[in-house]
Design a protein around this motif. Sequence first.
Motif, PDB file in Angstrom:
ATOM      1  N   ALA A 159       0.786  -0.787   0.035  1.00 43.91           N
ATOM      2  CA  ALA A 159      -0.377   0.031  -0.179  1.00 43.91           C
ATOM      3  C   ALA A 159       0.882   1.438   0.123  1.00 43.91           C
ATOM      4  CB  ALA A 159      -0.801   0.217   1.025  1.00 43.91           C
ATOM      5  N   ASP A 160       2.181   1.310   0.504  1.00 47.62           N
ATOM      6  CA  ASP A 160       2.725   2.775   0.752  1.00 47.62           C
ATOM      7  C   ASP A 160       4.191   2.458  -0.413  1.00 47.62           C
ATOM      8  OD1 ASP A 160       1.911   2.911   3.175  1.00 47.62           O
ATOM      9  OD2 ASP A 160       2.337   2.295   4.016  1.00 47.62           O
ATOM     10  N   MET A 161       3.804   0.926  -0.833  1.00 47.04           N
ATOM     11  CA  MET A 161       5.109   0.964  -2.553  1.00 47.04           C
ATOM     12  C   MET A 161       5.346   2.661  -3.343  1.00 47.04           C
ATOM     13  SD  MET A 161       5.802   0.111  -5.674  1.00 47.04           S
ATOM     14  CE  MET A 161       4.255  -0.865  -6.162  1.00 47.04           C
ATOM     15  N   PRO A 162       3.605   3.199  -3.649  1.00 44.18           N
ATOM     16  CA  PRO A 162       3.505   3.345  -4.784  1.00 44.18           C
ATOM     17  C   PRO A 162       4.489   5.076  -4.196  1.00 44.18           C
ATOM     18  CG  PRO A 162       1.775   2.759  -4.232  1.00 44.18           C
ATOM     19  CD  PRO A 162       2.310   2.314  -3.710  1.00 44.18           C
ATOM     20  N   LEU A 163       4.291   5.544  -3.059  1.00 44.22           N
ATOM     21  CA  LEU A 163       4.366   7.005  -2.094  1.00 44.22           C
ATOM     22  C   LEU A 163       6.343   6.485  -2.888  1.00 44.22           C
ATOM     23  CD1 LEU A 163       2.727   7.427   0.863  1.00 44.22           C
ATOM     24  CD2 LEU A 163       2.369   8.088  -1.087  1.00 44.22           C
ATOM     25  N   PHE A 164       6.824   5.595  -3.174  1.00 45.82           N
ATOM     26  CA  PHE A 164       7.909   5.535  -2.546  1.00 45.82           C
ATOM     27  C   PHE A 164       8.659   5.272  -3.871  1.00 45.82           C
ATOM     28  CE2 PHE A 164       7.481   3.937   1.536  1.00 45.82           C
ATOM     29  CZ  PHE A 164       9.155   4.789   2.410  1.00 45.82           C
ATOM     30  N   ALA A 165       8.009   5.331  -4.920  1.00 46.52           N
ATOM     31  CA  ALA A 165       8.102   5.197  -6.245  1.00 46.52           C
ATOM     32  C   ALA A 165       7.997   6.328  -6.976  1.00 46.52           C
ATOM     33  CB  ALA A 165       7.176   4.008  -7.139  1.00 46.52           C
ATOM     34  N   ARG A 166       7.183   6.788  -6.905  1.00 41.74           N
ATOM     35  CA  ARG A 166       6.322   8.611  -7.770  1.00 41.74           C
ATOM     36  C   ARG A 166       7.792   9.726  -6.587  1.00 41.74           C
ATOM     37  NH1 ARG A 166       1.378   9.337  -9.187  1.00 41.74           N
ATOM     38  NH2 ARG A 166       2.314  11.218  -8.705  1.00 41.74           N
ATOM     39  N   LEU A 167       8.020   9.112  -5.461  1.00 40.20           N
ATOM     40  CA  LEU A 167       9.411  10.500  -4.817  1.00 40.20           C
ATOM     41  C   LEU A 167      10.608  10.350  -5.325  1.00 40.20           C
ATOM     42  CD1 LEU A 167       9.732  12.206  -2.615  1.00 40.20           C
ATOM     43  CD2 LEU A 167      10.251  10.630  -0.988  1.00 40.20           C
ATOM     44  N   THR A 168      10.696   8.863  -5.736  1.00 39.53           N
ATOM     45  CA  THR A 168      12.015   8.534  -6.210  1.00 39.53           C
ATOM     46  C   THR A 168      12.492   8.870  -7.738  1.00 39.53           C
ATOM     47  OG1 THR A 168      12.071   6.747  -4.840  1.00 39.53           O
ATOM     48  CG2 THR A 168      13.669   6.545  -6.714  1.00 39.53           C
ATOM     49  N   ARG A 169      11.414   8.774  -8.780  1.00 38.70           N
ATOM     50  CA  ARG A 169      10.816   8.913 -10.329  1.00 38.70           C
ATOM     51  C   ARG A 169      11.417  10.629  -9.811  1.00 38.70           C
ATOM     52  NH1 ARG A 169       7.171  10.556 -13.372  1.00 38.70           N
ATOM     53  NH2 ARG A 169       7.629   9.959 -15.259  1.00 38.70           N
ATOM     54  N   SER A 170      10.858  11.264  -9.112  1.00 41.83           N
ATOM     55  CA  SER A 170      10.805  12.856  -9.783  1.00 41.83           C
ATOM     56  C   SER A 170      11.864  12.809  -9.482  1.00 41.83           C
ATOM     57  CB  SER A 170       9.406  13.250  -8.440  1.00 41.83           C
ATOM     58  OG  SER A 170       9.832  13.306  -7.516  1.00 41.83           O
ATOM     59  N   GLN A 171      12.673  12.827  -8.495  1.00 40.15           N
ATOM     60  CA  GLN A 171      14.066  12.858  -7.847  1.00 40.15           C
ATOM     61  C   GLN A 171      14.707  12.270  -8.821  1.00 40.15           C
ATOM     62  OE1 GLN A 171      15.788  14.513  -5.088  1.00 40.15           O
ATOM     63  NE2 GLN A 171      13.226  15.148  -4.838  1.00 40.15           N
ATOM     64  N   VAL A 172      15.198  11.287  -9.842  1.00 42.66           N
ATOM     65  CA  VAL A 172      15.767  10.708 -10.668  1.00 42.66           C
ATOM     66  C   VAL A 172      16.030  12.018 -11.852  1.00 42.66           C
ATOM     67  CG1 VAL A 172      15.992   9.261 -12.120  1.00 42.66           C
ATOM     68  CG2 VAL A 172      15.568   8.706  -9.643  1.00 42.66           C
ATOM     69  N   LEU A 173      14.625  12.661 -12.278  1.00 41.04           N
ATOM     70  CA  LEU A 173      14.598  12.615 -13.241  1.00 41.04           C
ATOM     71  C   LEU A 173      14.962  14.187 -13.277  1.00 41.04           C
ATOM     72  CD1 LEU A 173      10.491  12.726 -13.937  1.00 41.04           C
ATOM     73  CD2 LEU A 173      12.540  11.463 -15.394  1.00 41.04           C
ATOM     74  N   SER A 174      15.131  14.645 -11.850  1.00 43.01           N
ATOM     75  CA  SER A 174      15.720  15.887 -11.742  1.00 43.01           C
ATOM     76  C   SER A 174      17.303  15.517 -11.636  1.00 43.01           C
ATOM     77  CB  SER A 174      15.474  16.438 -10.255  1.00 43.01           C
ATOM     78  OG  SER A 174      16.630  17.776  -9.851  1.00 43.01           O
ATOM     79  N   VAL A 175      17.601  14.758 -10.929  1.00 45.53           N
ATOM     80  CA  VAL A 175      19.492  14.266 -10.717  1.00 45.53           C
ATOM     81  C   VAL A 175      19.755  13.713 -12.098  1.00 45.53           C
ATOM     82  CG1 VAL A 175      21.294  12.916  -9.262  1.00 45.53           C
ATOM     83  CG2 VAL A 175      19.364  13.666  -8.439  1.00 45.53           C
ATOM     84  N   ARG A 176      19.465  12.934 -13.055  1.00 43.82           N
ATOM     85  CA  ARG A 176      19.987  12.085 -13.877  1.00 43.82           C
ATOM     86  C   ARG A 176      20.403  13.347 -14.965  1.00 43.82           C
ATOM     87  NH1 ARG A 176      17.049  11.199 -18.923  1.00 43.82           N
ATOM     88  NH2 ARG A 176      18.198   9.179 -18.774  1.00 43.82           N
ATOM     89  N   GLU A 177      19.698  14.759 -14.971  1.00 46.24           N
ATOM     90  CA  GLU A 177      20.179  16.167 -16.509  1.00 46.24           C
ATOM     91  C   GLU A 177      21.694  16.722 -15.264  1.00 46.24           C
ATOM     92  OE1 GLU A 177      18.479  15.808 -19.002  1.00 46.24           O
ATOM     93  OE2 GLU A 177      17.500  14.222 -18.217  1.00 46.24           O
ATOM     94  N   ARG A 178      21.680  16.663 -14.197  1.00 49.35           N
ATOM     95  CA  ARG A 178      22.993  17.632 -13.917  1.00 49.35           C
ATOM     96  C   ARG A 178      24.445  17.144 -14.401  1.00 49.35           C
ATOM     97  NH1 ARG A 178      22.021  17.729  -7.041  1.00 49.35           N
ATOM     98  NH2 ARG A 178      19.626  18.335  -7.575  1.00 49.35           N
ATOM     99  N   ASP A 179      25.304  17.126 -14.301  1.00 50.95           N
ATOM    100  CA  ASP A 179      26.663  17.265 -15.161  1.00 50.95           C
ATOM    101  C   ASP A 179      27.908  16.697 -14.168  1.00 50.95           C
ATOM    102  OD1 ASP A 179      26.399  20.179 -16.663  1.00 50.95           O
ATOM    103  OD2 ASP A 179      27.778  20.459 -15.212  1.00 50.95           O
ATOM    104  N   PHE A 180      27.413  15.554 -13.523  1.00 54.38           N
ATOM    105  CA  PHE A 180      27.743  15.060 -12.970  1.00 54.38           C
ATOM    106  C   PHE A 180      27.655  13.730 -14.070  1.00 54.38           C
ATOM    107  CE2 PHE A 180      25.128  15.108  -9.313  1.00 54.38           C
ATOM    108  CZ  PHE A 180      25.009  14.240  -9.382  1.00 54.38           C
ATOM    109  N   VAL A 181      26.740  13.699 -13.747  1.00 53.21           N
ATOM    110  CA  VAL A 181      25.626  12.658 -14.125  1.00 53.21           C
ATOM    111  C   VAL A 181      26.020  11.799 -16.335  1.00 53.21           C
ATOM    112  CG1 VAL A 181      23.642  10.961 -15.234  1.00 53.21           C
ATOM    113  CG2 VAL A 181      23.904  12.133 -12.740  1.00 53.21           C
ATOM    114  N   THR A 182      26.088  13.593 -16.611  1.00 50.34           N
ATOM    115  CA  THR A 182      26.773  13.626 -18.074  1.00 50.34           C
ATOM    116  C   THR A 182      28.002  13.075 -18.386  1.00 50.34           C
ATOM    117  OG1 THR A 182      24.917  14.891 -18.692  1.00 50.34           O
ATOM    118  CG2 THR A 182      27.009  14.969 -19.823  1.00 50.34           C
TER     119      THR A 182
END
Length: 290
Positions: A159-182
């Motif tokens: 029941a609580d798993m979707p909250l972590f999935a949505r939060l993690t996805r939103s954070q990943v979408l932001s972090v993956r665009e940073r220079d160190f990932v590139t």
Amino acid sequence: MTDVSTHTPHYVPRPRTTRGLRSPLGILALVLVVLILGVAIFCGLIAPYDPNKQDYNAFLEGPSAAHWLGTDHLGRDLLSRLMYGSRVALMVGFGAVGFAMFCGVTLGLLAGYSRGFLDDAIMRVVDAILAFPSVMLALGIMAALGPGLSTIIIAIGIADMPLFARLTRSQVLSVRERDFVTAALAMGARAPRIIIRHILPHILGPVIALATLQVGHAILIEAVLSFLGLGVQPPTASWGAILKSGFDYLELAPWISAFSGLAILMTVLGVTLLEDALREQMDPKSGAKT
């Protein structure tokens, strides 16, 4: 002669405010959580009685020197049962949140980094689960799998798993665009290495804060399920079950419901305050207001 001192700006130090875990509420939260953890871990040593021991001369006895919080309808010491009930509550709280965090973070990392078809497929499943209220979804899973401690952990975790999935996805979408990932991509690093070594450490702060908050939520759901008879089965002590037994004798023994409800309230309050303190502690923008 002009007084130079009247034109010289004086340095006024910025008032320092105590925030995060060092604030009064943060310290109170730590004390409450540590106290409850200590009771849950050492209840076998500090509980005055066996939680299932019946005193046939003390049915529904009020608080006294022999039984500090009174007894229930079977003559069992309420303080001892509440102490052992804290162990069940925390096992469900940490177990369910750990399960939800592991599954949700894994799905969120895959969805946020891959995007495309895999992202759409994962998030549609997550949205479908999130469409059901957490208590109703846990009730449905418990009805299908049957009562029990492990079943409660799985049901609340799903029941609580979707909250972590949505939060993690939103954070990943932001972090993956940073220079160190590139830069890591340009150096030929593979996706698993980038996710584990470069993205995951940068998203753990919000995830940990959410996990702390959801521990209290899981404890509440466990109390609801036990109150309805779908939680941990007798004679195992559970705060929700104790609360339910107190409702049956509310006029004769109001202390049963009062003390069990207070135990739930203080635990959830401590966890909620701790989440607020952790969020302030890990938020780099939280500072003293001037």
